[in-house]
Design a protein around this motif. Structure first.
Motif: not given
Length: 363
Positions: A130-138, A188-208
């Motif tokens: 989890a810490r490694e995922r958190e570092a990647r997310d950062a 822009a699509t790639l950047v957004n996909d990378l960020l979404e993937h990282s959020r899912m990996e770290t459990g930080r994805l927030r949906l409305r």
């Protein structure tokens, strides 16, 4: 309290930890499990940072765990008594190290060395991952921010040039600017996909998640990809029944998912093909299908279709730009929203993508 840790209790701990991505959630689960196992009066998880110890999470008074009398004396792999009623167990030895502390555990509850070693390894492995995922997310968050700034600037100035605000343009210049704009959108699509993937990996994805009209989401998705569909002379048909119930989804994410699926259908279908979009209501689920007459997908490739960063070796796939993230991100987002995505395909016969979404309920 039991002196020995039963195997089923270790299995429960492992299963609970596997479902978690956030380090703090893992710490909380581990501490609650240890308190229940030992009947300890208080507990905490301590982290050593910059030469000082801080209490990451506590059951009881957090300040009592950072006093000098309860700090762990050196390294070890078993429970260590550091005060009359305080015991500490190392969890993570990598920097920064983490320890599990208990105050007044039940008599004999810490004596099962093999059981606690297994628990310690389960918790430590989960925390390190989890810490490694958190570092990647950062890292991803910083990288995305730094990439978005120049992309926004390039996009803005390109649009100004296309509108002729810097002077009249020739036909070739206009075409070149459209190519630049298309590649900025692709980045822009790639950047957004990378960020979404990282959020899912770290459990930080927030949906409305809210009440969404599937027809409106499809309309927006088709608007985004209509140029691609028309540019390849595809025939597009829509079959949306009357009275289709709304779905429970995140509007922005759902529109993005539908756009990705429609864009794939357009790009992997030879010019002059057909794309059919249909929707139906089945109990508590609303189904949306996108079917094309494209190149299809080999059975061996279908098994890896949702693997992040994977792309088929088929030359017809490789000639279309992509990063192998869009479908993996789509599946992760849909599953988080309570939905699912399935693919049926055969080489040379086209592909059908089926998206399942929960029908909206006021409950």
């Amino acid at each position: 309290m039991d002196r020995e840790i039963r195997t089923e209790r270790l299995v429960e701990l492992g299963q609970a930890l596997r479902r978690l991505r956030d380090p703090q959630a893992i710490r909380r689960t581990a501490l609650d499990w240890a308190l229940a196992q030992t009947g300890a009066r208080e507990g905490a998880i301590l982290i050593s940072e910059s030469g000082a110890w801080r209490c990451a999470i506590a059951h009881g008074d957090p300040s009592s765990w950072t006093q000098g009398g309860v700090l762990p004396p050196g390294q070890g792999s078993r429970w260590m008594r550091v005060a009359d009623s305080v015991w500490l167990l190392p969890l993570v030895e990598k920097e920064p190290p983490e320890w599990l502390g208990l105050r007044d555990p039940g008599p004999g509850t810490l004596q099962d060395a093999a059981g606690w070693e297994a628990a310690r390894l389960l918790i430590g492995i989960a925390l390190e991952a989890a810490r490694e995922r958190e570092a990647r997310d950062a890292f991803f968050s910083t990288a995305v921010h730094e990439l978005r700034l120049p992309m926004t600037s390039m996009k803005g100035y390109t649009d100004l040039l296309r509108k002729g605000l810097a002077g009249p343009l020739t036909e070739n210049q206009q075409r070149f600017l459209e190519t630049i704009r298309a590649n900025i959108d692709r980045m822009a699509t790639l950047v957004n996909d990378l960020l979404e993937h990282s959020r899912m990996e770290t459990g930080r994805l927030r949906l409305r998640v809210e009440r969404i009209s599937l027809e409106e989401a499809l309309e927006e998705a088709l608007r985004r990809v209509r140029k691609e569909i028309e540019g390849r002379s595809h025939r597009l048909s829509l079959d949306l029944p009357q009275g289709l119930p709304p779905v429970a989804a995140d509007r922005e994410r759902l529109e993005g998912i539908l756009s990705k699926v429609l864009d794939n259908a357009a790009k992997y279908t030879p010019p002059g093909g057909e794309i059919r979009v249909r929707a139906m209501h089945a109990g508590s689920v609303v189904i949306c299908e996108v079917e094309d007459t494209g190149i299809g997908i080999a059975p061996a490739d279908q098994a890896r279709l949702f693997t992040p960063f994977w792309r088929s070796e088929d030359p017809r796939v490789r000639e279309v730009s992509g990063f192998g993230l869009s479908l993996a991100v789509a599946r992760g987002l849909l599953e988080t929203m309570g939905g699912a995505i399935e693919v049926e395909s055969a080489p040379g016969q086209g592909t059908r993508v089926r998206i399942r979404l929960p029908a909206y309920s006021s409950e």
